[in-house]
Design a protein around this motif. Structure first.
Motif, PDB file in Angstrom:
ATOM      1  N   ALA A  89       0.795  -1.147   0.173  1.00 43.83           N
ATOM      2  CA  ALA A  89      -0.117   0.036  -0.171  1.00 43.83           C
ATOM      3  C   ALA A  89       0.970   1.324  -0.100  1.00 43.83           C
ATOM      4  N   HIS A  90       0.645   2.317  -0.816  1.00 38.26           N
ATOM      5  CA  HIS A  90       1.465   3.376  -1.259  1.00 38.26           C
ATOM      6  C   HIS A  90       0.550   4.562  -1.890  1.00 38.26           C
ATOM      7  N   GLY A  91       1.116   5.625  -1.839  1.00 41.07           N
ATOM      8  CA  GLY A  91       0.775   6.808  -2.529  1.00 41.07           C
ATOM      9  C   GLY A  91       2.009   6.903  -3.520  1.00 41.07           C
ATOM     10  N   ASP A  92       1.506   7.527  -4.677  1.00 40.65           N
ATOM     11  CA  ASP A  92       2.769   7.858  -5.820  1.00 40.65           C
ATOM     12  C   ASP A  92       3.411   9.205  -5.325  1.00 40.65           C
ATOM     13  N   ILE A  93       4.649   9.271  -5.964  1.00 42.60           N
ATOM     14  CA  ILE A  93       5.566  10.220  -5.453  1.00 42.60           C
ATOM     15  C   ILE A  93       5.232  11.640  -6.433  1.00 42.60           C
ATOM     16  N   ASN A  94       4.882  11.308  -7.640  1.00 38.35           N
ATOM     17  CA  ASN A  94       4.916  12.334  -8.785  1.00 38.35           C
ATOM     18  C   ASN A  94       3.520  13.176  -8.929  1.00 38.35           C
ATOM     19  N   LEU A  95       3.558  13.793  -9.905  1.00 40.67           N
ATOM     20  CA  LEU A  95       2.187  14.601 -10.067  1.00 40.67           C
ATOM     21  C   LEU A  95       1.182  13.698 -10.613  1.00 40.67           C
ATOM     22  N   ILE A  96       1.308  13.048 -11.519  1.00 39.14           N
ATOM     23  CA  ILE A  96      -0.045  12.082 -11.918  1.00 39.14           C
ATOM     24  C   ILE A  96       0.700  10.711 -12.302  1.00 39.14           C
ATOM     25  N   THR A  97       0.010   9.631 -12.182  1.00 39.83           N
ATOM     26  CA  THR A  97       0.614   8.394 -12.837  1.00 39.83           C
ATOM     27  C   THR A  97      -0.450   7.736 -13.842  1.00 39.83           C
TER      28      THR A  97
END
Length: 316
Positions: free
Chosen positions: A193-201
């Protein structure tokens, strides 16, 4: 809501202002409520998708000793091959049950970057692997920039606000192979379980199942797009920039039922990153008395460095 909303990029690209505004409203609402959409009519052709999957499968089928020669020390996993179990979710010790490859930005000659990106790693054994990968990279980058244009309008910014930052940005295309599971995993999942680092994926391959999204009420729901749709979600950088107006939703890839352990899984996310000097300072349009500024000022490059340390790809 038991599945993620579906939106049609053709609405935004049409000459009808009402259709364009419909897309802005739909994607803006979805990103405020759950942080994920399924998007149809993107710029990837079926032929390019098929070609990319063919090349990706050929690469991961190579002997491990062949793949390992493309795992370059000192690049913090930002280019080339990253072997099985090397990456983990923030806050977890168990490595994810996956191996993957990274294609990175090949900037235009007139990009005027303040940083130098590492060169992409060239696979000698597969003559089409690199150019097919970079063709898909360009089409996903183009799709992502149009999504960001819609979000800029939703926030109240100039439509092209993100164009400079996202064009020639530090984006990554990541073909992932989740091998068959041969024994009971000890606390590990295909992707924690994680959130992405960037602007959008922008994600290809979610239609094979396993991707789950955490709803506001704490329930996990399956993200199941149609085969011709991309799954596109908000990353932590965009959540931070919009002062939590747009949600970076926690998600995971769960292990399949035991009877399906013998099946491999492939997915190909494109992590759209801005140029490293982009300020992620909370936008004034997203700050008011009810929602005061939530985050300290930081650049995209410094934020990325922090997170790469947290997920184990970069040593302190």
């Amino acid at each position: 809501m038991n599945n993620i909303p579906s939106v049609d990029l053709a609405d935004f690209l049409s000459d009808d202002p009402d259709r364009k505004q419909k897309f802005v409203n739909e994607i803006g609402t979805a990103y405020e409520e759950i942080g994920f959409v399924a998007l149809k009519h993107h710029f990837l052709s079926d032929e390019l998708v098929d070609e990319l999957y063919k090349e990706v499968k050929l690469f991961f089928d190579l002997p491990l000793e062949t793949k390992k020669k493309y795992e370059i020390e000192g690049l913090a996993g930002q280019r080339g091959y990253i072997s099985f179990g090397k990456e983990h979710a923030k806050g977890k010790k168990e490595g994810d049950l996956k191996e993957f490859w990274h294609f990175g930005q090949e900037p235009a000659e007139d990009a005027n970057l303040t940083e130098e990106y590492p060169d992409n790693v060239q696979v000698e054994e597969l003559q089409d692997f690199n150019h097919v990968g970079m063709e898909a990279y360009r089409m996903l980058e183009k799709t992502g920039i149009y999504v960001l244009r819609a979000l800029a309008l939703h926030i109240g910014l100039k439509e092209t606000y993100f164009d400079h930052w996202a064009s020639n940005g530090n984006s990554i295309l990541r073909p992932i192979h989740y091998p068959p599971i041969s024994e009971e995993p000890k606390g590990a999942v295909r992707a924690g379980a994680h959130g992405d680092i960037n602007l959008i994926t922008l994600l290809m391959g979610a239609s094979t199942g396993g991707l789950q999204v955490l709803r506001k009420d704490g329930e996990w729901i399956d993200a199941i797009p149609q085969e011709d749709e991309l799954v596109i979600n908000v990353g932590d950088m965009l959540e931070r920039l919009t002062n939590n107006k747009l949600r970076s939703t926690v998600h995971r890839v769960i292990n399949p039922p035991k009877e399906e352990w013998g099946n491999p899984r492939y997915s190909i996310p494109f992590f759209l990153h801005p140029r490293s000097e982009m300020p992620l300072n909370c936008l004034e349009e997203c700050i008011d008395e009810e929602n005061p500024k939530q985050y300290e000022d930081i650049t995209a490059g410094d934020f990325l460095h922090q997170r790469l340390v947290e997920i184990g790809l970069l040593k302190k």
